[in-house]
Design a protein around this motif. Structure first.
Motif, PDB file in Angstrom:
ATOM      1  N   SER A 101      22.796  38.890  32.702  1.00 39.12           N
ATOM      2  CA  SER A 101      23.812  39.834  32.224  1.00 39.12           C
ATOM      3  C   SER A 101      24.890  39.867  33.283  1.00 39.12           C
ATOM      4  O   SER A 101      24.737  39.270  34.339  1.00 39.12           O
ATOM      5  CB  SER A 101      23.205  41.227  32.049  1.00 39.12           C
ATOM      6  OG  SER A 101      22.675  41.663  33.289  1.00 39.12           O
ATOM      7  N   ASN A 102      25.994  40.569  33.003  1.00 32.28           N
ATOM      8  CA  ASN A 102      27.047  40.661  34.005  1.00 32.28           C
ATOM      9  C   ASN A 102      26.916  41.953  34.798  1.00 32.28           C
ATOM     10  O   ASN A 102      26.411  42.949  34.291  1.00 32.28           O
ATOM     11  CB  ASN A 102      28.422  40.590  33.342  1.00 32.28           C
ATOM     12  CG  ASN A 102      28.843  39.147  33.153  1.00 32.28           C
ATOM     13  OD1 ASN A 102      28.018  38.238  33.271  1.00 32.28           O
ATOM     14  ND2 ASN A 102      30.106  38.919  32.864  1.00 32.28           N
ATOM     15  N   ILE A 103      27.365  41.902  36.068  1.00 31.27           N
ATOM     16  CA  ILE A 103      27.405  43.123  36.863  1.00 31.27           C
ATOM     17  C   ILE A 103      28.822  43.284  37.418  1.00 31.27           C
ATOM     18  O   ILE A 103      29.592  42.320  37.468  1.00 31.27           O
ATOM     19  CB  ILE A 103      26.396  43.090  38.037  1.00 31.27           C
ATOM     20  CG1 ILE A 103      26.697  41.925  39.002  1.00 31.27           C
ATOM     21  CG2 ILE A 103      24.962  43.032  37.536  1.00 31.27           C
ATOM     22  CD1 ILE A 103      25.990  42.040  40.341  1.00 31.27           C
TER      23      ILE A 103
ATOM     24  N   VAL B 118      35.280  43.315  40.338  1.00 33.61           N
ATOM     25  CA  VAL B 118      35.096  42.010  39.685  1.00 33.61           C
ATOM     26  C   VAL B 118      33.772  41.973  38.943  1.00 33.61           C
ATOM     27  O   VAL B 118      32.805  42.640  39.320  1.00 33.61           O
ATOM     28  CB  VAL B 118      35.164  40.822  40.679  1.00 33.61           C
ATOM     29  CG1 VAL B 118      36.521  40.706  41.311  1.00 33.61           C
ATOM     30  CG2 VAL B 118      34.101  40.915  41.724  1.00 33.61           C
ATOM     31  N   SER B 119      33.758  41.203  37.874  1.00 34.98           N
ATOM     32  CA  SER B 119      32.550  41.057  37.062  1.00 34.98           C
ATOM     33  C   SER B 119      31.986  39.653  37.282  1.00 34.98           C
ATOM     34  O   SER B 119      32.715  38.665  37.170  1.00 34.98           O
ATOM     35  CB  SER B 119      32.934  41.254  35.588  1.00 34.98           C
ATOM     36  OG  SER B 119      31.814  40.993  34.783  1.00 34.98           O
ATOM     37  N   VAL B 120      30.707  39.589  37.656  1.00 30.84           N
ATOM     38  CA  VAL B 120      30.037  38.289  37.858  1.00 30.84           C
ATOM     39  C   VAL B 120      28.658  38.343  37.201  1.00 30.84           C
ATOM     40  O   VAL B 120      28.153  39.420  36.879  1.00 30.84           O
ATOM     41  CB  VAL B 120      29.868  37.946  39.365  1.00 30.84           C
ATOM     42  CG1 VAL B 120      31.202  37.666  40.032  1.00 30.84           C
ATOM     43  CG2 VAL B 120      29.103  39.033  40.094  1.00 30.84           C
ATOM     44  N   ARG B 121      28.052  37.174  37.013  1.00 28.46           N
ATOM     45  CA  ARG B 121      26.705  37.137  36.437  1.00 28.46           C
ATOM     46  C   ARG B 121      25.710  37.823  37.375  1.00 28.46           C
ATOM     47  O   ARG B 121      25.797  37.655  38.594  1.00 28.46           O
ATOM     48  CB  ARG B 121      26.245  35.680  36.237  1.00 28.46           C
ATOM     49  CG  ARG B 121      27.010  34.933  35.178  1.00 28.46           C
ATOM     50  CD  ARG B 121      26.821  35.517  33.786  1.00 28.46           C
ATOM     51  NE  ARG B 121      25.535  35.164  33.196  1.00 28.46           N
ATOM     52  CZ  ARG B 121      25.333  34.062  32.479  1.00 28.46           C
ATOM     53  NH1 ARG B 121      26.324  33.208  32.300  1.00 28.46           N
ATOM     54  NH2 ARG B 121      24.152  33.812  31.967  1.00 28.46           N
TER      55      ARG B 121
ATOM     56  N   TYR C 111      23.861  36.122  50.096  1.00 28.53           N
ATOM     57  CA  TYR C 111      23.709  37.549  49.801  1.00 28.53           C
ATOM     58  C   TYR C 111      23.975  37.790  48.314  1.00 28.53           C
ATOM     59  O   TYR C 111      24.986  37.332  47.770  1.00 28.53           O
ATOM     60  CB  TYR C 111      24.684  38.390  50.651  1.00 28.53           C
ATOM     61  CG  TYR C 111      24.464  39.870  50.432  1.00 28.53           C
ATOM     62  CD1 TYR C 111      23.409  40.530  51.065  1.00 28.53           C
ATOM     63  CD2 TYR C 111      25.267  40.594  49.553  1.00 28.53           C
ATOM     64  CE1 TYR C 111      23.167  41.873  50.844  1.00 28.53           C
ATOM     65  CE2 TYR C 111      25.036  41.942  49.332  1.00 28.53           C
ATOM     66  CZ  TYR C 111      23.983  42.575  49.973  1.00 28.53           C
ATOM     67  OH  TYR C 111      23.743  43.907  49.741  1.00 28.53           O
ATOM     68  N   ILE C 112      23.052  38.497  47.649  1.00 25.57           N
ATOM     69  CA  ILE C 112      23.192  38.768  46.214  1.00 25.57           C
ATOM     70  C   ILE C 112      23.504  40.251  46.003  1.00 25.57           C
ATOM     71  O   ILE C 112      22.650  41.105  46.226  1.00 25.57           O
ATOM     72  CB  ILE C 112      21.886  38.377  45.457  1.00 25.57           C
ATOM     73  CG1 ILE C 112      21.635  36.877  45.610  1.00 25.57           C
ATOM     74  CG2 ILE C 112      21.982  38.772  43.984  1.00 25.57           C
ATOM     75  CD1 ILE C 112      20.351  36.383  44.979  1.00 25.57           C
ATOM     76  N   PRO C 113      24.746  40.578  45.627  1.00 28.34           N
ATOM     77  CA  PRO C 113      25.088  41.993  45.428  1.00 28.34           C
ATOM     78  C   PRO C 113      24.459  42.545  44.141  1.00 28.34           C
ATOM     79  O   PRO C 113      24.166  41.792  43.208  1.00 28.34           O
ATOM     80  CB  PRO C 113      26.616  41.993  45.312  1.00 28.34           C
ATOM     81  CG  PRO C 113      27.063  40.579  45.343  1.00 28.34           C
ATOM     82  CD  PRO C 113      25.877  39.685  45.395  1.00 28.34           C
ATOM     83  N   SER C 114      24.263  43.852  44.110  1.00 22.81           N
ATOM     84  CA  SER C 114      23.722  44.487  42.902  1.00 22.81           C
ATOM     85  C   SER C 114      24.851  45.172  42.130  1.00 22.81           C
ATOM     86  O   SER C 114      25.990  45.239  42.605  1.00 22.81           O
ATOM     87  CB  SER C 114      22.628  45.482  43.283  1.00 22.81           C
ATOM     88  OG  SER C 114      23.115  46.345  44.283  1.00 22.81           O
ATOM     89  N   ASN C 115      24.536  45.700  40.958  1.00 21.67           N
ATOM     90  CA  ASN C 115      25.540  46.313  40.091  1.00 21.67           C
ATOM     91  C   ASN C 115      26.202  47.510  40.788  1.00 21.67           C
ATOM     92  O   ASN C 115      25.511  48.359  41.349  1.00 21.67           O
ATOM     93  CB  ASN C 115      24.870  46.759  38.787  1.00 21.67           C
ATOM     94  CG  ASN C 115      25.882  46.933  37.673  1.00 21.67           C
ATOM     95  OD1 ASN C 115      27.021  46.467  37.772  1.00 21.67           O
ATOM     96  ND2 ASN C 115      25.483  47.615  36.620  1.00 21.67           N
ATOM     97  N   TYR C 116      27.519  47.548  40.749  1.00 20.84           N
ATOM     98  CA  TYR C 116      28.318  48.633  41.358  1.00 20.84           C
ATOM     99  C   TYR C 116      28.136  48.767  42.869  1.00 20.84           C
ATOM    100  O   TYR C 116      28.419  49.800  43.436  1.00 20.84           O
ATOM    101  CB  TYR C 116      28.079  49.981  40.640  1.00 20.84           C
ATOM    102  CG  TYR C 116      28.776  49.962  39.298  1.00 20.84           C
ATOM    103  CD1 TYR C 116      30.169  50.037  39.231  1.00 20.84           C
ATOM    104  CD2 TYR C 116      28.062  49.766  38.126  1.00 20.84           C
ATOM    105  CE1 TYR C 116      30.827  49.946  38.008  1.00 20.84           C
ATOM    106  CE2 TYR C 116      28.709  49.676  36.893  1.00 20.84           C
ATOM    107  CZ  TYR C 116      30.095  49.761  36.847  1.00 20.84           C
ATOM    108  OH  TYR C 116      30.769  49.656  35.651  1.00 20.84           O
ATOM    109  N   GLU C 117      27.674  47.709  43.503  1.00 16.79           N
ATOM    110  CA  GLU C 117      27.613  47.733  44.964  1.00 16.79           C
ATOM    111  C   GLU C 117      29.042  47.623  45.505  1.00 16.79           C
ATOM    112  O   GLU C 117      29.877  46.924  44.928  1.00 16.79           O
ATOM    113  CB  GLU C 117      26.770  46.547  45.455  1.00 16.79           C
ATOM    114  CG  GLU C 117      26.511  46.553  46.941  1.00 16.79           C
ATOM    115  CD  GLU C 117      25.457  45.524  47.364  1.00 16.79           C
ATOM    116  OE1 GLU C 117      25.325  45.317  48.571  1.00 16.79           O
ATOM    117  OE2 GLU C 117      24.784  44.930  46.494  1.00 16.79           O
TER     118      GLU C 117
END
Length: 424
Positions: A317-319, A342-345, A409-415
């Protein structure tokens, strides 16, 4: 993550460590904790991941070859490719740390490094110690160099190592675990190769310097077993397992090993360089074992993919990631503080966020340089880090500095990720 982490991302500093053993006159070792057999598949999976990176990248990383050879390579094609690439490198283009790692990597493949050793010896004979108060990482490359030279000819290295040890003990600069660990490996090599009874004062000097180093490392062992941070722990484990001088604070190797295995299961070791630094410890080896690598034809059988687990994938999904770039350091007309969403997978690495931000708004344009740890961001919105001004781009999540680079580094939703132009 303290200031030291920034140093890990500069190429001369991102050189990993490496050590030696040779004619051991005293073998004082902490009992090494082995990985339990049921956890071994996780370790094998890491090695497979690290070896796969060789053919995927044009960046030639000697630390990977050292780790492969200490662990017993699975992928002989990757091993040969990396060895051949390293044989072909021009010594003149390398820093002392890179040259040292290249020499050790070729030794671990039972190949003759040729003139690389004499070039390195020459560099170290002309080494100018850093000025007082310099970053601890200024000793990283020279530590690697002494380690590599000790393994080739410890006698010829003695004057260089003595000068290095004396300089190190005078040094009151901030300590960093990676550098302390490599310096420990280098001086343990020298200590072990001085015959007992001869030149006793050299042994005393190295012993004294080792005591200072391992005490400093031991004071950075956290309650959960991590030493410094998770990426400096591998080198620190090697150092604490070979030091002839015992540290002030006892090290619980089992606790550290359990914590590292936990982090592996969480997927924290995806960067090939981070694997290269932890793998030897997981296999009960250190850089001091490089001269003893057996280059016979009997290589390890690679595990089949079904044999090793992998961290759980994320949902597709996108975050949304909030990304701020901030410069309050340069001339008044160049200052900025800009934020973009920004929106990314889901599961994308931070690098993808940077690329998407750049695509949406030219103020977010950035430049990178490739290092052994992956892409290092050198410039954002035309403002570039500068070694002379001690400035660099530091990435934070909220107020916490990131402990991984933009490639991993993998960011999370709304980070909320901030790139902050910083002095070290």
């Amino acid at each position: 993550m303290y200031v030291h982490h920034m140093h890990d991302w500069y190429p001369e500093w991102s050189e990993e460590a490496t050590g030696s053993a040779g004619t051991r006159t005293t073998d004082v070792r902490e009992p090494y904790v082995a990985v339990p057999p049921e956890q071994q598949p996780w370790v094998n999976g890491l090695q497979v991941l690290m070896e796969k990176s060789v053919t995927k990248s044009d960046f030639t990383n000697p630390s990977i070859l050292i780790a492969m050879n200490l662990a017993g390579a699975y992928n002989l094609e990757a091993q040969k490719l990396l060895t051949d690439r390293l044989m072909a490198t021009d010594s003149a283009d390398l820093t002392s740390g890179q040259l040292a790692l290249t020499t050790m990597a070729l030794n671990s493949s039972c190949r003759d490094p040729g003139n690389k050793v004499s070039v390195l010896q020459n560099k170290m004979e002309n080494w100018v110690p850093p000025s007082p108060g310099a970053a601890a990482s200024a000793f990283y490359g020279p530590s690697l160099a002494i380690l590599a030279l000790c393994q080739k000819n410890s006698e010829a290295t003695l004057p260089i190592a003595v000068r290095f040890a004396k300089t190190l003990m005078r040094e009151s600069s901030p300590f960093n675990v990676d550098t302390g660990a490599v310096a420990t490996l280098a001086l343990a090599c020298m200590y072990n190769r001085i015959p007992v009874g001869s030149q006793e004062n050299y042994r005393d000097l190295f012993g004294e310097a080792l005591k200072v180093l391992v005490d400093n490392i031991s004071l950075r062992i956290k309650d959960d077993g991590i030493i410094g941070n998770i990426y400096s722990t591998g080198l620190a484990m090697q150092a604490l397992s070979v030091t002839p001088e015992q540290p002030i604070k006892k090290w619980d190797c089992q606790k550290t090993m359990d914590m590292i295995l936990n982090k592996i299961k969480q997927g924290k070791f995806q960067n090939p360089m981070s694997i290269a630094q932890i793998l030897p410890s997981l296999k009960g080896k250190t850089y001091l074992d490089v001269p003893q690598v057996n280059c016979g034809s009997d290589h390890e059988m690679p595990p089949t993919p079904a044999d090793y687990p992998t961290p759980v994938p994320r949902s597709v999904s996108n975050i949304t990631v909030i990304y701020t770039i901030n410069n309050q350091l340069t001339e008044a007309d160049q200052l900025f503080n800009e934020t973009i969403e920004v929106s990314v997978r889901n599961g994308s690495v931070l690098f993808a966020v940077l690329e998407e931000a750049q695509r949406k708004n030219s103020m977010f344009k950035f430049e990178t340089r490739m290092t052994s740890w992956g892409h290092f961001v050198t410039s954002i919105n035309n403002i570039a880090g500068n070694v002379n001004h001690k400035t660099y781009w530091e990435f934070l999540s909220g107020k916490m500095p990131l402990d991984e680079g933009v490639d991993y580094y993998i960011p999370s939703n709304y980070e909320h990720i901030t790139a902050n132009f910083t002095r070290y």
